[in-house]
Design a protein around this motif. Structure first.
Motif, PDB file in Angstrom:
ATOM      1  N   VAL A  43       8.063  18.021   5.557  1.00 27.00           N
ATOM      2  CA  VAL A  43       6.710  18.189   5.031  1.00 27.00           C
ATOM      3  C   VAL A  43       6.133  16.839   4.629  1.00 27.00           C
ATOM      4  O   VAL A  43       6.814  16.032   3.982  1.00 27.00           O
ATOM      5  N   LYS A  44       4.892  16.615   5.029  1.00 23.12           N
ATOM      6  CA  LYS A  44       4.135  15.451   4.533  1.00 23.12           C
ATOM      7  C   LYS A  44       3.107  15.981   3.556  1.00 23.12           C
ATOM      8  O   LYS A  44       2.177  16.694   3.928  1.00 23.12           O
ATOM      9  N   MET A  45       3.268  15.621   2.278  1.00 21.31           N
ATOM     10  CA  MET A  45       2.390  16.127   1.230  1.00 21.31           C
ATOM     11  C   MET A  45       1.062  15.375   1.232  1.00 21.31           C
ATOM     12  O   MET A  45       0.951  14.270   1.778  1.00 21.31           O
ATOM     13  N   PRO A  46       0.004  15.948   0.612  1.00 20.03           N
ATOM     14  CA  PRO A  46      -1.305  15.285   0.578  1.00 20.03           C
ATOM     15  C   PRO A  46      -1.246  13.938  -0.140  1.00 20.03           C
ATOM     16  O   PRO A  46      -0.586  13.815  -1.184  1.00 20.03           O
ATOM     17  N   GLY A  47      -1.972  12.974   0.419  1.00 19.64           N
ATOM     18  CA  GLY A  47      -1.957  11.654  -0.191  1.00 19.64           C
ATOM     19  C   GLY A  47      -2.582  11.636  -1.572  1.00 19.64           C
ATOM     20  O   GLY A  47      -2.212  10.823  -2.412  1.00 19.64           O
ATOM     21  N   GLY A  48      -3.535  12.542  -1.827  1.00 20.32           N
ATOM     22  CA  GLY A  48      -4.210  12.543  -3.118  1.00 20.32           C
ATOM     23  C   GLY A  48      -3.603  13.493  -4.130  1.00 20.32           C
ATOM     24  O   GLY A  48      -4.133  13.645  -5.243  1.00 20.32           O
ATOM     25  N   LEU A  49      -2.500  14.132  -3.802  1.00 21.15           N
ATOM     26  CA  LEU A  49      -1.892  15.114  -4.721  1.00 21.15           C
ATOM     27  C   LEU A  49      -1.204  14.407  -5.875  1.00 21.15           C
ATOM     28  O   LEU A  49      -0.360  13.526  -5.677  1.00 21.15           O
ATOM     29  N   ARG A  50      -1.519  14.780  -7.092  1.00 30.81           N
ATOM     30  CA  ARG A  50      -0.921  14.167  -8.274  1.00 30.81           C
ATOM     31  C   ARG A  50       0.249  15.002  -8.810  1.00 30.81           C
ATOM     32  O   ARG A  50       1.229  14.438  -9.282  1.00 30.81           O
ATOM     33  N   LEU A  51       0.121  16.340  -8.722  1.00 32.11           N
ATOM     34  CA  LEU A  51       1.154  17.214  -9.282  1.00 32.11           C
ATOM     35  C   LEU A  51       1.780  18.061  -8.189  1.00 32.11           C
ATOM     36  O   LEU A  51       1.074  18.729  -7.440  1.00 32.11           O
ATOM     37  N   VAL A  52       3.104  18.007  -8.100  1.00 33.94           N
ATOM     38  CA  VAL A  52       3.833  18.945  -7.238  1.00 33.94           C
ATOM     39  C   VAL A  52       4.198  20.131  -8.131  1.00 33.94           C
ATOM     40  O   VAL A  52       5.029  19.997  -9.034  1.00 33.94           O
ATOM     41  N   PRO A  53       3.561  21.311  -7.899  1.00 34.85           N
ATOM     42  CA  PRO A  53       3.684  22.426  -8.842  1.00 34.85           C
ATOM     43  C   PRO A  53       5.082  23.048  -8.876  1.00 34.85           C
ATOM     44  O   PRO A  53       5.959  22.770  -8.049  1.00 34.85           O
ATOM     45  N   THR A  54       5.231  23.953  -9.818  1.00 36.66           N
ATOM     46  CA  THR A  54       6.482  24.679 -10.006  1.00 36.66           C
ATOM     47  C   THR A  54       6.873  25.438  -8.736  1.00 36.66           C
ATOM     48  O   THR A  54       6.033  26.080  -8.104  1.00 36.66           O
ATOM     49  N   ALA A  55       8.157  25.311  -8.373  1.00 41.15           N
ATOM     50  CA  ALA A  55       8.764  26.099  -7.286  1.00 41.15           C
ATOM     51  C   ALA A  55       8.106  25.863  -5.929  1.00 41.15           C
ATOM     52  O   ALA A  55       8.156  26.733  -5.055  1.00 41.15           O
ATOM     53  N   THR A  56       7.503  24.697  -5.728  1.00 39.42           N
ATOM     54  CA  THR A  56       6.797  24.437  -4.468  1.00 39.42           C
ATOM     55  C   THR A  56       7.696  24.668  -3.255  1.00 39.42           C
ATOM     56  O   THR A  56       7.300  25.302  -2.283  1.00 39.42           O
ATOM     57  N   PHE A  57       8.922  24.173  -3.296  1.00 41.55           N
ATOM     58  CA  PHE A  57       9.845  24.315  -2.161  1.00 41.55           C
ATOM     59  C   PHE A  57      11.106  25.102  -2.539  1.00 41.55           C
ATOM     60  O   PHE A  57      12.124  25.009  -1.859  1.00 41.55           O
ATOM     61  N   GLN A  58      11.043  25.858  -3.595  1.00 38.86           N
ATOM     62  CA  GLN A  58      12.228  26.577  -4.057  1.00 38.86           C
ATOM     63  C   GLN A  58      12.790  27.486  -2.963  1.00 38.86           C
ATOM     64  O   GLN A  58      12.070  28.239  -2.316  1.00 38.86           O
ATOM     65  N   GLY A  59      14.080  27.367  -2.734  1.00 35.69           N
ATOM     66  CA  GLY A  59      14.742  28.234  -1.760  1.00 35.69           C
ATOM     67  C   GLY A  59      14.515  27.845  -0.310  1.00 35.69           C
ATOM     68  O   GLY A  59      14.874  28.616   0.585  1.00 35.69           O
ATOM     69  N   CYS A  60      13.924  26.669  -0.038  1.00 35.11           N
ATOM     70  CA  CYS A  60      13.721  26.219   1.350  1.00 35.11           C
ATOM     71  C   CYS A  60      15.040  25.608   1.840  1.00 35.11           C
ATOM     72  O   CYS A  60      15.255  24.387   1.759  1.00 35.11           O
ATOM     73  N   LYS A  61      15.897  26.443   2.371  1.00 31.97           N
ATOM     74  CA  LYS A  61      17.278  26.049   2.643  1.00 31.97           C
ATOM     75  C   LYS A  61      17.442  25.205   3.906  1.00 31.97           C
ATOM     76  O   LYS A  61      18.552  24.811   4.266  1.00 31.97           O
ATOM     77  N   GLN A  62      16.326  24.953   4.602  1.00 29.07           N
ATOM     78  CA  GLN A  62      16.394  24.066   5.767  1.00 29.07           C
ATOM     79  C   GLN A  62      15.601  22.776   5.570  1.00 29.07           C
ATOM     80  O   GLN A  62      15.524  21.949   6.476  1.00 29.07           O
ATOM     81  N   LEU A  63      15.029  22.614   4.377  1.00 28.82           N
ATOM     82  CA  LEU A  63      14.204  21.436   4.117  1.00 28.82           C
ATOM     83  C   LEU A  63      15.072  20.187   4.023  1.00 28.82           C
ATOM     84  O   LEU A  63      15.981  20.098   3.193  1.00 28.82           O
ATOM     85  N   ARG A  64      14.753  19.222   4.889  1.00 28.13           N
ATOM     86  CA  ARG A  64      15.523  17.978   4.926  1.00 28.13           C
ATOM     87  C   ARG A  64      14.692  16.778   4.482  1.00 28.13           C
ATOM     88  O   ARG A  64      15.198  15.897   3.793  1.00 28.13           O
ATOM     89  N   VAL A  65      13.425  16.720   4.898  1.00 32.57           N
ATOM     90  CA  VAL A  65      12.609  15.528   4.669  1.00 32.57           C
ATOM     91  C   VAL A  65      11.302  15.898   3.977  1.00 32.57           C
ATOM     92  O   VAL A  65      10.591  16.803   4.431  1.00 32.57           O
ATOM     93  N   VAL A  66      10.971  15.173   2.900  1.00 31.39           N
ATOM     94  CA  VAL A  66       9.709  15.350   2.191  1.00 31.39           C
ATOM     95  C   VAL A  66       9.075  13.968   2.006  1.00 31.39           C
ATOM     96  O   VAL A  66       9.755  12.997   1.639  1.00 31.39           O
ATOM     97  N   ARG A  67       7.764  13.926   2.272  1.00 32.98           N
ATOM     98  CA  ARG A  67       7.024  12.682   2.077  1.00 32.98           C
ATOM     99  C   ARG A  67       5.968  12.910   1.000  1.00 32.98           C
ATOM    100  O   ARG A  67       5.055  13.711   1.173  1.00 32.98           O
ATOM    101  N   LEU A  68       6.114  12.164  -0.114  1.00 31.07           N
ATOM    102  CA  LEU A  68       5.200  12.287  -1.248  1.00 31.07           C
ATOM    103  C   LEU A  68       4.204  11.137  -1.224  1.00 31.07           C
ATOM    104  O   LEU A  68       4.555   9.990  -0.948  1.00 31.07           O
ATOM    105  N   GLY A  69       2.925  11.450  -1.505  1.00 29.46           N
ATOM    106  CA  GLY A  69       1.856  10.466  -1.427  1.00 29.46           C
ATOM    107  C   GLY A  69       1.875   9.447  -2.553  1.00 29.46           C
ATOM    108  O   GLY A  69       2.600   9.576  -3.557  1.00 29.46           O
ATOM    109  N   SER A  70       0.997   8.461  -2.413  1.00 28.78           N
ATOM    110  CA  SER A  70       0.977   7.344  -3.366  1.00 28.78           C
ATOM    111  C   SER A  70       0.435   7.735  -4.733  1.00 28.78           C
ATOM    112  O   SER A  70       0.658   7.021  -5.715  1.00 28.78           O
TER     113      SER A  70
END
Length: 532
Positions: free
Chosen positions: A434-461
Motif C-alpha cells: 500500500v502507498k498511503m496518501p502523501g498528505g495524510l497526517r494520522l493513520v487511524p485505529t486498526a487501518t491494516f489490522q488482520g492484513c495477514k499478507q501485508l508486506r510493504v507500506v509506504r507512509l507519506g512525508s
C-alpha cells in the motif's frame, strides 16, 4: 223542432267519470328467470288514473301480483324475477280506482330454457419456463350449476392431442376462474381452450396461443412458487418480470440456496435477472422476520444465498439496505439500476469483483467496478473480490470506515489529496502493498489490522501519528517512511501475536534520519532502520 233539439242535447252529454281503458301488451326482455311485463291505461274526463298492478302466474288464476310502474303516463311496466326456465306464464294488467277493478286482456310468455354454459377467451396471467397461469370467465352458467371447468391444452403441432386440466376449486357459477397449467415443454407453442360443464352439456371456448420461454412473467404477486412447481431447485438461470412480494422473495431465496431460519436448501439459481420485476409490499416475511417493502432490496434479502453469482436488480429499485447480500460468497456482480437513491454495502461478499451502475443514475457511478457517489468523491462500496492493483481516483476526497475491509486487492495506491481515513479501512483484507496518501497526517485505529499478507507500506512525508492496532498482526517486511520526524506510534500500533516483526522488518527512513528514528519510542524497537 223542440223534440229534435231535446234529443240532440241528450245524445251529446257524457258522464264525467268513465271506466279506464286497460290493455295488456306483449312481455319483453325475457330471459330464463326474468321478464318485463307491459301494459297501458287510458282515462277520460275527470277520471283519475287507477292504481295499476300486474297479476301473473303459471296458471290462468295468476295468483301473484306486482305493482306497475308508470305514474300518470299511459304506459305500465314491471320487471319480474325468480321465474322458472322454459315455463309458460299468464299475466294481465289490472287497475283499481276506488270503486271498481278493471282487468285487461290475458296474455302469456314463455321463459327461455336452460342451456350449456358460456366461457370467455382465456388470457395469460403469469407464466414461467414450464408453466402458465391462465384466467377466463364463465360468462353465463346457462341457468345450471357448473359441474366442472378448466382448460384443455395441446401443442400447436398436435392440436387434436388435448390434455385436460380441471379446476378443483372453481366458483360454481359465473365469475373469473384462475388455473395453473404445469409440466409444459420449454420453448414450445401451445393452444389453450377454456371449458365449462353443466348437466346441459359442455362448452369449449376459443383457443389462445402461448409460447413458453426462459423467463417468468408474474401478472400477480405471490405466484412464483406455484409457477415453478416441483422444478424449483433445478433452475440455474432465471429472468423474472412482474411483481414480487414477500412470498416470491422467500421462494427466490430458496432457489438460491437459503431457506427460512437460514437453513441451506438444494437451490442452484446462480444468475437472476430481475430487471423487469418490481418488489412490492405484501406476503409473508422473506426470511422469517423481515417483510417486503415497495422497491426496496431489504436487509438480509439475499443474505447467505451461496448459489447466487450474478444479479440484476429491478429497474424501479430505490433503496438497497445494509447487508442485503451479506455472506453471498459466490456473488461476482451486481447491477445497480437508475432509480437507486440509497445504497449501503454488504459484508462477506468475498467473490464480488465488480458493481455496475446504470448510466442514468444520478446518485452513483461505477468506476472500475467500484461504487462511488455521483461526483466520485466518496467510495460507497468496494467489491471484496476485486483483485490485482488499484489506484484510487484522484477525485476521491474521503475514505469511510472499513471501506476496503476484506477486499482482495493486492497493491493499493492512494492519491496524495486525501487527508483523512476512516477506522479499519483495510481490516482483514488481502492487500500486500500500500502507498498511503502523501498528505495524510494520522493513520487511524486498526487501518491494516488482520492484513495477514501485508508486506510493504509506504507512509507519506506528512505522517505524524499512527494509532493503536494500525498494523496489528501484519507480517511486514518493509516500511517506507518519508517523514523527517518519526511519527508518534501508540503502544499497540504494531501489536502482533508471537515473535512480532521488530527483528525482521526493515524501516526505510530519509537520509540522515536513522539515529533520530532509533531514538524514538515505538520505532527504536525495530532492529533494521536503514536509509536507501
Amino acid at each position: 223542432m223542440l223534440l229534435v233539439a231535446c234529443l240532440f242535447s241528450c245524445a251529446s252529454d257524457k258522464p264525467d267519470y268513465l271506466e279506464p281503458h286497460i290493455a295488456t301488451l306483449p312481455a319483453t326482455e325475457i330471459t330464463r328467470t326474468e321478464a318485463t311485463l307491459n301494459g297501458s291505461a287510458m282515462v277520460e274526463g275527470e277520471t283519475e288514473m287507477p292504481q295499476l298492478c300486474f297479476r301473473y302466474g303459471m296458471t290462468e288464476e295468476m295468483s301473484q301480483t306486482i305493482p306497475a310502474a308508470g305514474g300518470n303516463t299511459p304506459s305500465a311496466t314491471a320487471r319480474i324475477t325468480g321465474l322458472i326456465p322454459a315455463t309458460t306464464y299468464y299475466y294481465m294488467l289490472e287497475g283499481y280506482n276506488g270503486r271498481t277493478t278493471v282487468e285487461g286482456n290475458t296474455m302469456t310468455f314463455t321463459t327461455l330454457p336452460n342451456e350449456k354454459p358460456s366461457v370467455s377467451e382465456a388470457s395469460i396471467v403469469s407464466h414461467g419456463p414450464m408453466s402458465v397461469i391462465v384466467s377466463y370467465e364463465i360468462t353465463d352458467d346457462g341457468g345450471e350449476t357448473i359441474t366442472e371447468t378448466g382448460c384443455l391444452y395441446a401443442l400447436s403441432s398436435a392440436a387434436d392431442d388435448r390434455q385436460r386440466v380441471q379446476l378443483t376449486d372453481c366458483q360454481k357459477g359465473k365469475g373469473r376462474q384462475i388455473l395453473l397449467i404445469s409440466d409444459l415443454n420449454r420453448n414450445a407453442t401451445y393452444l389453450i381452450w377454456p371449458y365449462a360443464k353443466s348437466r346441459m352439456g359442455e362448452t369449449i371456448g376459443t383457443p389462445i396461443t402461448f409460447t413458453t420461454g426462459d423467463a417468468v412473467m408474474l401478472g400477480e404477486a405471490g405466484q412464483l412458487r406455484s409457477l415453478l412447481g416441483k422444478g424449483l431447485y433445478t433452475y440455474t438461470r432465471l429472468s423474472i418480470a412482474g411483481s414480487l412480494n414477500g412470498d416470491d422473495l422467500r421462494c427466490l431465496r430458496e432457489m438460491m440456496g437459503r431457506g427460512l431460519d437460514d437453513a441451506a436448501t438444494a437451490g442452484r439459481l446462480s444468475d437472476a435477472d430481475l430487471t423487469d420485476a418490481r418488489i412490492v409490499a405484501g406476503g409473508d416475511p422473506y426470511d422469517g422476520s423481515r417483510y417486503a417493502s415497495d422497491n426496496v432490496v431489504g436487509q438480509g434479502l439475499f443474505a447467505g444465498c451461496e448459489s447466487l453469482v450474478k444479479i440484476a436488480l429491478p429497474t424501479g429499485t430505490t433503496t438497497i439496505e445494509k447487508d442485503a447480500f451479506a455472506r453471498c460468497t459466490a456473488l461476482e456482480g451486481i447491477s445497480i439500476p437508475a432509480s437507486a437513491a440509497s445504497v449501503l454495502p454488504s459484508s462477506g461478499c468475498s467473490a464480488l469483483r465488480g458493481i455496475s451502475v446504470s448510466g442514468a443514475n444520478t446518485h452513483y457511478i461505477g468506476k472500475d467496478g467500484v461504487l462511488l457517489n455521483a461526483d466520485a468523491t466518496r467510495i460507497v462500496w468496494f467489491p471484496m473480490g476485486k483483485s490485482g492493483s488499484y489506484t484510487l481516483p484522484p477525485t476521491v476526497t474521503s475514505i469511510g470506515n472499513y471501506a476496503f475491509r476484506e477486499c482482495s486487492i493486492e497493491t493499493f495506491t492512494f492519491p496524495d489529496n486525501i487527508t483523512t481515513l476512516g477506522t479499519g479501512v483495510f481490516i482483514d483484507s488481502k492487500v500486500k502493498e500500500v502507498k498511503m496518501p502523501g498528505g495524510l497526517r494520522l493513520v487511524p485505529t486498526a487501518t491494516f489490522q488482520g492484513c495477514k499478507q501485508l508486506r510493504v507500506v509506504r507512509l507519506g512525508s506528512k505522517t505524524e501519528m499512527i494509532s493503536d492496532y494500525a498494523f496489528s498482526d501484519c507480517p511486514l517486511t518493509d516500511i517506507y517512511v518519508d517523514a523527517q520526524l518519526p511519527p508518534v506510534c501508540n503502544a499497540k500500533t504494531f501489536a502482533t501475536e508471537g515473535t512480532g516483526i521488530f527483528g525482521t522488518c526493515r524501516v526505510h527512513v530519509p537520509k540522515g534520519r536513522v539515529n533520530i528514528y532509533k531514538a524514538s519510542d515505538g520505532w527504536k524497537l525495530f532492529k533494521n532502520i536503514i536509509t536507501d
